[in-house]
Design an enzyme around this catalytic site. Sequence first.
Site, PDB file in Angstrom:
ATOM      1  N   CYS D   7     -24.924  -9.621 -47.353  1.00  0.00           N
ATOM      2  CA  CYS D   7     -26.370  -9.561 -47.218  1.00  0.00           C
ATOM      3  C   CYS D   7     -27.171  -8.377 -47.695  1.00  0.00           C
ATOM      4  O   CYS D   7     -26.676  -7.352 -48.125  1.00  0.00           O
ATOM      5  CB  CYS D   7     -26.830  -9.845 -45.825  1.00  0.00           C
ATOM      6  N   GLY D  33     -27.532 -12.249 -51.381  1.00  0.00           N
ATOM      7  CA  GLY D  33     -27.227 -13.352 -50.465  1.00  0.00           C
ATOM      8  C   GLY D  33     -28.176 -14.498 -50.699  1.00  0.00           C
ATOM      9  O   GLY D  33     -29.391 -14.313 -50.625  1.00  0.00           O
ATOM     10  N   TYR D 251     -20.871  -4.277 -59.624  1.00  0.00           N
ATOM     11  CA  TYR D 251     -21.146  -5.709 -59.639  1.00  0.00           C
ATOM     12  C   TYR D 251     -22.407  -6.124 -58.890  1.00  0.00           C
ATOM     13  O   TYR D 251     -23.204  -6.886 -59.396  1.00  0.00           O
ATOM     14  CB  TYR D 251     -19.948  -6.442 -59.039  1.00  0.00           C
TER      15      TYR D 251
END
Lengths: 467, 467, 467, 467
Positions: D7, D33, D251
């Site tokens: 999240c 998310g 990433y």
Amino acid sequence: MKLGHECGLFGVHGDPEAVAMVYHGLQVLQHRGQEGAGIASTWGGVIRHHAAPGLVTQAFSDPAVLERIRNPIAIGHVRYATTGGSLDPTNVQPLLARFAGGPVALAHNGDLTNKAALRAELEAAGALFQSTMDSETVLHLLARSGETEVEQGLRRVLPRLEGAYCLLMLVSGKLVALRDPLGFRPLYLARRGRAWMVASEDAAFHLWDGIEDVREIEPGEMVVIDERGPTSLRFAAPRARIARCIFETIYFARPDSHLFGRNVHLTRVAFGHRLAREHPVPADIVSAVPDSGNSASIGYSRESGIPLDRAFIKNHYVGRTFITPGQEARQVKVRMKLAAVREVVEGKRVVVVDDSIIRGTTSSSRIAALRQAGAREVHLRISCPPTRHPCFFGIDFPTPDELIAANMSVEETARFVGADTLGYLSEEGLVACVEGARDTWCLACFDGDYPAPTPGDFLSGDSPPPA
Amino acid sequence: MKLGHECGLFGVHGDPEAVAMVYHGLQVLQHRGQEGAGIASTWGGVIRHHAAPGLVTQAFSDPAVLERIRNPIAIGHVRYATTGGSLDPTNVQPLLARFAGGPVALAHNGDLTNKAALRAELEAAGALFQSTMDSETVLHLLARSGETEVEQGLRRVLPRLEGAYCLLMLVSGKLVALRDPLGFRPLYLARRGRAWMVASEDAAFHLWDGIEDVREIEPGEMVVIDERGPTSLRFAAPRARIARCIFETIYFARPDSHLFGRNVHLTRVAFGHRLAREHPVPADIVSAVPDSGNSASIGYSRESGIPLDRAFIKNHYVGRTFITPGQEARQVKVRMKLAAVREVVEGKRVVVVDDSIIRGTTSSSRIAALRQAGAREVHLRISCPPTRHPCFFGIDFPTPDELIAANMSVEETARFVGADTLGYLSEEGLVACVEGARDTWCLACFDGDYPAPTPGDFLSGDSPPPA
Amino acid sequence: MKLGHECGLFGVHGDPEAVAMVYHGLQVLQHRGQEGAGIASTWGGVIRHHAAPGLVTQAFSDPAVLERIRNPIAIGHVRYATTGGSLDPTNVQPLLARFAGGPVALAHNGDLTNKAALRAELEAAGALFQSTMDSETVLHLLARSGETEVEQGLRRVLPRLEGAYCLLMLVSGKLVALRDPLGFRPLYLARRGRAWMVASEDAAFHLWDGIEDVREIEPGEMVVIDERGPTSLRFAAPRARIARCIFETIYFARPDSHLFGRNVHLTRVAFGHRLAREHPVPADIVSAVPDSGNSASIGYSRESGIPLDRAFIKNHYVGRTFITPGQEARQVKVRMKLAAVREVVEGKRVVVVDDSIIRGTTSSSRIAALRQAGAREVHLRISCPPTRHPCFFGIDFPTPDELIAANMSVEETARFVGADTLGYLSEEGLVACVEGARDTWCLACFDGDYPAPTPGDFLSGDSPPPA
Amino acid sequence: MKLGHECGLFGVHGDPEAVAMVYHGLQVLQHRGQEGAGIASTWGGVIRHHAAPGLVTQAFSDPAVLERIRNPIAIGHVRYATTGGSLDPTNVQPLLARFAGGPVALAHNGDLTNKAALRAELEAAGALFQSTMDSETVLHLLARSGETEVEQGLRRVLPRLEGAYCLLMLVSGKLVALRDPLGFRPLYLARRGRAWMVASEDAAFHLWDGIEDVREIEPGEMVVIDERGPTSLRFAAPRARIARCIFETIYFARPDSHLFGRNVHLTRVAFGHRLAREHPVPADIVSAVPDSGNSASIGYSRESGIPLDRAFIKNHYVGRTFITPGQEARQVKVRMKLAAVREVVEGKRVVVVDDSIIRGTTSSSRIAALRQAGAREVHLRISCPPTRHPCFFGIDFPTPDELIAANMSVEETARFVGADTLGYLSEEGLVACVEGARDTWCLACFDGDYPAPTPGDFLSGDSPPPA
């Protein structure tokens, strides 16, 4: 028993809250169709509309929708439909289209018997159909009439139509209401201040105070309402033979409607009195099948002196419940909707009053429930004659194969449904209780004497009938 | 920049999973229309369909829908719409109707310039319109052609149409695909085993292996696919002057499509090379406005030797976000979709490459973002000429009032958007990079030379043009 | 009159279709709560559940939901809620939670009078509350009992609870059903083959054949059903003074239930007989306010010899309709639900039988409708004593300020509602018609003699009462 | 490659439009998310909230919802979830509960490694759990702390937590933001006029002008914001060894974030430069796997001098598409999302740059697409070391069985994915490009050296660890 009907109509011209009034009026007419509801409204050359499957409160569950289509002229429609296709939003009325005369909205109660022939003829002439409703035929004929005034166009279109039709239309700021020359279906007009209202049943008017000038729209009459009020035109000459649907009085109409000249509840009570005289039987209690036999059971009880009681409890909350797994699921569903009260019927001789027997399966399950609850005798009394013939004028009867009275004698039917005795009201008895002579009524479902051509009359050969 | 387009088409004939293939193929063509999606399919004389607002995955969010319409012949459509009416389900294609030749489904990419005249003529002749889409006109004309074979009917209908149209139709077990005589919009044919496919862009075919015989459907060609495969018919003679929309190559088409004879990405890279030669400038980095300038920025960087970097980050998750209260809400929305990267541009001379400038407001906000992130100089390079004229053939340009290049010189435009310099690709440069001579392309949005009558040509007098 | 109730319970242990049975059983109990419905089921240590606002058929409109929670042990709950918060999904039962003994589901009918004190105590001890329902308190107490066996845990928890509670619980493969020591609310047990069922009213059992061993669960009894069948435990000693809610018999329960030892319909008919003896009046017809006065009107008519008729027509299709603009909207809504039949009442002296008067507003509008329809005299007869005191044990009465009988004499009430005469059934008459002595019933809403502490008893001082 | 993350957080204190700001800020953090979104807001002792599955724009598709929860203090959360249970509304954050100190809302980014032990301990002590989220544990501990001031309560609770956690809380008019002592996940603070904002990534602040005082919240720091502004407290002493997640830089984070001391895009470009030096190869073009390899591909191209091109086209419109029947459905889905451009790669030696290889299946299908499009050689370059170990601190890695680098050598991996050569960035190379020493980063997914206890450390024996 559950029969389908081709709808209820409600319209208002000249009230700023016309749409809200139609919304409420349709709810009073909800018994005439529960599969879909729609409202179209107009002002200043634009038609707004909303229609959706379900009850009126479901189709119009969002108040913003009513606000969006708020206009001082509006018509609405509740629909019953026989097929799975009924949930197709394109099959919900009012129908909308645009032709040379501008936008038009149409709502239809009834059934055209020459619809297939008209459709074939129109398609051959290049008409594009967008729905499967026969009502669309009327719009195509109007568009092709070449007339720019709707009154003139309809004068050319209506003689082409065969069968039963009450129509409400919105076009160029007018509300048009009309009823076929035989007057199969009811249609009423009323005034409230400067506004005018039309409805399939007059009971819908009585939501409001100040209702005046309530009257039936006549068979063959077209009422055109504009800002100056209604103008009555005749598109067909008055006929001695008219064909008011007696099943409206027997079954469909609300008990508080004053239909075809008489209050429906009192007429049904009279049916019950007459039924008791025609088919007396010694018994301990009289009970209605609720709600269809409610009124007639009162008459039967009074005439016979047998006390009225409530052998069944109806569950009004059960809507569209689905059948769950298990062999008894269907029986569970029937019992959920109507339960017998053991303490009322146990050891008793019970007269059960209902309004009709169609397939016989519902009556069977009702009587079986009484037997299981301990009833000693069950005597079924029906407040109409045996229904032996299909209806082509707006009621969705099953095929003759399925009509139990078309295939069994009264005695056989009694055995089939499990009754000790069975009595139907006679045709004479029926007609004696209603207003007007026998040839002002359609009794075709009882006597097979159809007052107008039926679809079979239009099927001779591949070619459509001459226009 | 965000321009609207009148849709993408995809069809399959002869695969049991035709509907699923159309579902996937439409997703590849989703860039051509995001407002609505629909699929119609047929087998055994029946057409099934589903259409709804939104992206393909939203309109077909329930797998049961695809299963319900599963048939071996199918066409689909993604739609862009310009008005709030776009959410009206009745305005989503494919259109469905029933005429004497049976049920028909139609999907349309393009814009008919004589649609108002045709509609007026048809309404005067009694046609009922149910939608506001010009595509419905084609169906009415077909129904009135009096022909029962669709090929014959279309031969009579198509000469009546003016403007841009690629059509896919389902009728009596056939899939018909055709392209207007000037070939404004692209349309491709391919074979996969025994199945045949049509698509607005060939990139959609390459979801599957085993694709063969890919070819462009020619301007004026009608391909009728039945169980024996495709038959090619000409409904208009080949013309020397055709009018392929060069904006497809500049802006609309996917980079991996091989459109109008050449790969779109490589063509755009070539635009970038040419642009660097036409409008060189000393700078530290070259950056695309993502994603519209991606391909051309590569060409500009290579030709100029200035390193490519990413000055902007695009947020692909932002869909239909609403504007919340507060004076900066609009700016917040712009920044949410595209953010400048301070560390990339601070103190730098930046060449920004985009594909076009329409109103200029988007370019302004992009350049403002670079300035706020510290860019020292901003040089805007556009991979097409100034767009000065509206499109009547399928692209939803704003009115000339809103087209910045129609109202300002290049220097004024540079000042308006806040660029230090501004360079547009020349018409000559543009044409040099594409396949075929200049008179095989429509460049009307740049030069105002419309290759076919425009709507204004049909507005002389109240009467429709002679048929 | 419309009173809120704190729900209906239905549970099944040991049938593969337990969830479907609960789905159907809850529909029979729908009259006990229409705001929300939920089902929890269990097998192999896992509890599955679904709950949503609305009627049972609305909350479970998707058959896939029943399939997803299919398990051989299940409990369900229909809920009435008093606040707007009722639509909050987190306030729909059964409640679910996880404690040291594993997952647990709980459904509750009744009202805890010490809930505020318990909640304060628990929060002070670090409990986290996630809903606003008092039922959650029971779960917290159980979690903190330190017991791993639910029977032992409940033995420690239940003595802490004051007020009315019937509980159904699922925990570790068992279905637990229990009723508070005073027995305010009904709860029934039955066997069907190897399966066992519990229900708030026994009428729900009779959807199925083969029902045996129907019995009331006793006040202070806990029935624990596992794979070996039910085990009966007592968590409180039997008491001479119990407090069965007489309002269940008067108003809430289905007429076909056999509640607290006697059939509800027959008991209400007996109320009507007694009412006619206590309050005779010369009149032309007797009519029920449907459906609440249906049973008692039969008794009144029989005892008095005055014919029964139907002065009102109820519209069962009207659900959640919204009030539209306009000053008469509220009146429209009332009339839509219940319409007077002019032809029945015009010029008549009418005895109207109803089960209770709460605020008096509904009675007023009913009587006004009769007057407008032409009734000459209206005599209102109520089949219970004046309701003067609020209920703290599960019925959502208005505050005393709003209870008309708490503020007006019978004569004043008659004037307020517009009746010519008004007669209430006496307390003696009421008790004479039901089973058991007066001190086995709660009549607090009539006499103010509360059989258990009320919330006010727990509010002395800031500290919670000693545990 | 697609990895799940636990999240993104965004909060605002002190702006009347705090809720709208959180709505927009969460959209910037949407990449963290996409399974669910929620916002809680507070004013005057009341917490309002809304949370639903889907993207922010889907969960908040109705503007009236934002209006309903409008308050000047708000926190929000976007959620990724690994199981089907993710669509359970009860598992969407912020969590809400009520304890002795009043209502509280909590949003959590990270993963507690001792959550199972804490949960077992709490359940044994009588805590009721309502969700399956570890974040609920924090609320139970707080409720049981016995403290009424949240700062005091958290001081007692936080030392009990192990693992990764950034928390935002609303309680009694305060917004509390804190970061675990090892600082696994990022958390930023900023000021805008009199309002204060917190966000998982600083890029979210830059939607607005006038942002000042941006700083990282330190590991072990708790910031309590009330009407006087923020107060910084330490709940854990500063440590030399911290554990910033390097995968955020590789990433997860947006390229325009300035994370852990350096811009993410530039850091990734630096990874590309280094990767080109570590793994040079002769080739014709360099292409990113969009969008994950975009930044590193720029560095690789610049360092190697091999031109950058776009071998793949990404379809940003493809959302939740379902797999239709047919053997190739999965391949179709992959191609729909990313298509190779034949004209770019045909006959070429292609260097493909991506950020990581997890299972290898995605890389395989990418390389297969290039081969089918005619690429002569494919050289895969990965901008991080082989990922061999699962993450327990907030990233949802697959199990070691599924991590290709845990089971194959680099050569085997190259063969598996179909690359001619494969080069990973070295750990030394990676660390050289980021800010700070190696022991300020968590590289456990590469080297297996976990900087904190993992769940396995809490599973010794059945008993929970001592409190």
